[in-house]
Design a protein around this motif. Structure first.
Motif, PDB file in Angstrom:
ATOM      1  N   TYR A  25       0.848  -1.211   0.000  1.00  0.00           N
ATOM      2  CA  TYR A  25       0.000   0.000   0.000  1.00  0.00           C
ATOM      3  C   TYR A  25       0.880   1.258   0.000  1.00  0.00           C
ATOM      4  O   TYR A  25       0.553   2.260  -0.642  1.00  0.00           O
ATOM      5  N   PHE A  26       1.969   1.197   0.728  1.00  0.00           N
ATOM      6  CA  PHE A  26       2.896   2.339   0.780  1.00  0.00           C
ATOM      7  C   PHE A  26       3.443   2.618  -0.629  1.00  0.00           C
ATOM      8  O   PHE A  26       3.451   3.764  -1.093  1.00  0.00           O
ATOM      9  N   ILE A  84      11.526  -1.305   5.326  1.00  0.00           N
ATOM     10  CA  ILE A  84      11.373  -1.338   3.860  1.00  0.00           C
ATOM     11  C   ILE A  84      10.709  -0.035   3.392  1.00  0.00           C
ATOM     12  O   ILE A  84      11.134   0.575   2.407  1.00  0.00           O
ATOM     13  N   CYS A  85       9.695   0.408   4.141  1.00  0.00           N
ATOM     14  CA  CYS A  85       9.043   1.690   3.786  1.00  0.00           C
ATOM     15  C   CYS A  85      10.036   2.847   3.885  1.00  0.00           C
ATOM     16  O   CYS A  85      10.029   3.754   3.035  1.00  0.00           O
ATOM     17  N   THR A  86      10.890   2.830   4.886  1.00  0.00           N
ATOM     18  CA  THR A  86      11.897   3.899   5.028  1.00  0.00           C
ATOM     19  C   THR A  86      12.809   3.926   3.800  1.00  0.00           C
ATOM     20  O   THR A  86      13.147   4.998   3.285  1.00  0.00           O
ATOM     21  N   ASN A 118       5.634  12.700  -0.067  1.00  0.00           N
ATOM     22  CA  ASN A 118       6.238  12.425   1.236  1.00  0.00           C
ATOM     23  C   ASN A 118       5.218  11.761   2.163  1.00  0.00           C
ATOM     24  O   ASN A 118       4.108  12.256   2.315  1.00  0.00           O
ATOM     25  N   LEU A 119       5.614  10.647   2.764  1.00  0.00           N
ATOM     26  CA  LEU A 119       4.686   9.922   3.661  1.00  0.00           C
ATOM     27  C   LEU A 119       5.259   9.738   5.059  1.00  0.00           C
ATOM     28  O   LEU A 119       4.613   9.135   5.917  1.00  0.00           O
ATOM     29  N   MET A 120       6.494  10.228   5.288  1.00  0.00           N
ATOM     30  CA  MET A 120       7.125   9.981   6.592  1.00  0.00           C
ATOM     31  C   MET A 120       7.660  11.248   7.252  1.00  0.00           C
ATOM     32  O   MET A 120       8.387  11.162   8.239  1.00  0.00           O
ATOM     33  N   ALA A 141      -0.079  14.416  11.620  1.00  0.00           N
ATOM     34  CA  ALA A 141       0.474  15.516  10.809  1.00  0.00           C
ATOM     35  C   ALA A 141      -0.537  16.243   9.926  1.00  0.00           C
ATOM     36  O   ALA A 141      -0.152  16.998   9.034  1.00  0.00           O
ATOM     37  N   ASP A 142      -1.841  16.027  10.170  1.00  0.00           N
ATOM     38  CA  ASP A 142      -2.891  16.694   9.371  1.00  0.00           C
ATOM     39  C   ASP A 142      -2.764  16.429   7.869  1.00  0.00           C
ATOM     40  O   ASP A 142      -3.171  17.258   7.040  1.00  0.00           O
ATOM     41  N   ARG A 143      -2.139  15.318   7.528  1.00  0.00           N
ATOM     42  CA  ARG A 143      -2.095  14.921   6.108  1.00  0.00           C
ATOM     43  C   ARG A 143      -1.891  13.413   6.034  1.00  0.00           C
ATOM     44  O   ARG A 143      -1.563  12.766   7.044  1.00  0.00           O
ATOM     45  N   PHE A 144      -2.057  12.869   4.822  1.00  0.00           N
ATOM     46  CA  PHE A 144      -1.949  11.427   4.625  1.00  0.00           C
ATOM     47  C   PHE A 144      -0.497  10.969   4.800  1.00  0.00           C
ATOM     48  O   PHE A 144       0.412  11.520   4.161  1.00  0.00           O
ATOM     49  N   THR A 145      -0.289   9.972   5.661  1.00  0.00           N
ATOM     50  CA  THR A 145       1.067   9.481   5.945  1.00  0.00           C
ATOM     51  C   THR A 145       1.061   7.959   6.137  1.00  0.00           C
ATOM     52  O   THR A 145       0.010   7.313   6.131  1.00  0.00           O
ATOM     53  N   ILE A 146       2.243   7.449   6.395  1.00  0.00           N
ATOM     54  CA  ILE A 146       2.382   6.012   6.698  1.00  0.00           C
ATOM     55  C   ILE A 146       1.511   5.591   7.884  1.00  0.00           C
ATOM     56  O   ILE A 146       1.037   4.453   7.931  1.00  0.00           O
TER      57      ILE A 146
END
Ligand SMILES: N[C@@H](CCC(=O)N[C@@H](CS)C(=O)NCC(=O)O)C(=O)O
Length: 204
Positions: A17-18, A71-73, A83-85, A159-164
Motif C-alpha cells: 500500500y505504501f 522497507i518503507c523507510t 512524502n509519507l514519513m 500531521a494533518d495529512r496522509f502518511t504512513i
C-alpha cells in the motif's frame, strides 16, 4: 529489486500500500510466499529472511531488508514524493510516534489475539493461550476506541495529512476481519476516516 510478500497478510500489505501510494508498485518484482503452506520457513527463503517472516525486500546488489517499516523507510528515501514519513524533524517524529502507536499498541495486540485464538494459527503459535488471547483482545479493542476518539477531530492519524500512519491503521482495521471484527464499522470516526482512505485507492 524483489519484494517477497503474502497476499492479504498485513505486514506485506503495509509495504504494498505504501508503494502504491507513491505510485511506484511497478518498481518492484513481486514474489509470493505462502505462509499457510509454510513456504516462509523453507531454507531458501530463510536465506532472504533469517527470522522467516514476510515481507522482505532484496535489492539489486543482494542486500536483504526485512521489517515492513524499514522497507518503507528505504522506499521513502528512493521515492521521496509524495512524502509519507515527514519533511522536518518535528513532523518526522510526530508521524513516527503515531505510526508506532498504531503498530505496537493496536496491530501487535490484535495479532496476539488472532495468533492465540484462531484455529488456523495453531501450527504457527504453539501453544496457543486463551488467557493471552483475552488480554490482547481487550487491549486491541481499547486502542480502536482511542483511535476513534483521536479521529473525532483529526482528518488523518498524524500531521494533518496522509502518511504512513494512515496506511498502518488501515491495514490493521483490515486485518481485524480474521477475527470477524470490523472496528471501522462499529466506531463512527474510524468509519469516516476508513471510507476516506478507501477512496484514495492505495489499497488497490
Ligand atoms: N515486524 C515484522 C513482522 C513481520 C511478520 O510477522 N509477518 C508475518 C506476516 S503478516 C509473518 O511472516 N508471519 C509468519 C509467521 O509468524 O510464522 C514486519 O513489520 O515486517
Amino acid at each position: 529489486m524483489k519484494l517477497y510478500h503474502s497476499p492479504a497478510a498485513p505486514n506485506p500489505d503495509r509495504v504494498i500500500y505504501f508503494l502504491r501510494a507513491k505510485g511506484k508498485l511497478d518498481a518492484v518484482e513481486l514474489e509470493e510466499i505462502s505462509i499457510m503452506k509454510q513456504e516462509h520457513k523453507q531454507p531458501g527463503y530463510r536465506e532472504v529472511s533469517p527470522y522467516a517472516q514476510v515481507p522482505a525486500l532484496v535489492l539489486d546488489d543482494g542486500t536483504s531488508i526485512t521489517e515492513s517499516r524499514a522497507i518503507c523507510t528505504y522506499f521513502e528515501g528512493i521515492f521521496p514524493e509524495p512524502n509519507l514519513m515527514g519533511t522536518d524533524p518535528k513532523e518526522k517524529a510526530l508521524i513516527e510516534m503515531w505510526d508506532r502507536r498504531v503498530e505496537m499498541m493496536f496491530f501487535i495486540q490484535f495479532a496476539g489475539w488472532f495468533r492465540n485464538a484462531h484455529p488456523a494459527m495453531a501450527p504457527l503459535e504453539m501453544p496457543q493461550s486463551p488467557e493471552a488471547a483475552a488480554k490482547s483482545e481487550k487491549a486491541a479493542r481499547k486502542m480502536a476506541e482511542r483511535f476513534n476518539e483521536h479521529l473525532a477531530d483529526h482528518a488523518f492519524v498524524a500531521a494533518d495529512r496522509f502518511t504512513i500512519a494512515d496506511i498502518t491503521l488501515y491495514i490493521t482495521c483490515g486485518f481485524c476481519r480474521v477475527m470477524k471484527w470490523a472496528p471501522h464499522k462499529e466506531l463512527p470516526n474510524l468509519g469516516r476516516w476508513h471510507a476516506e482512505m478507501t477512496a484514495r485507492g492505495f489499497a488497490g
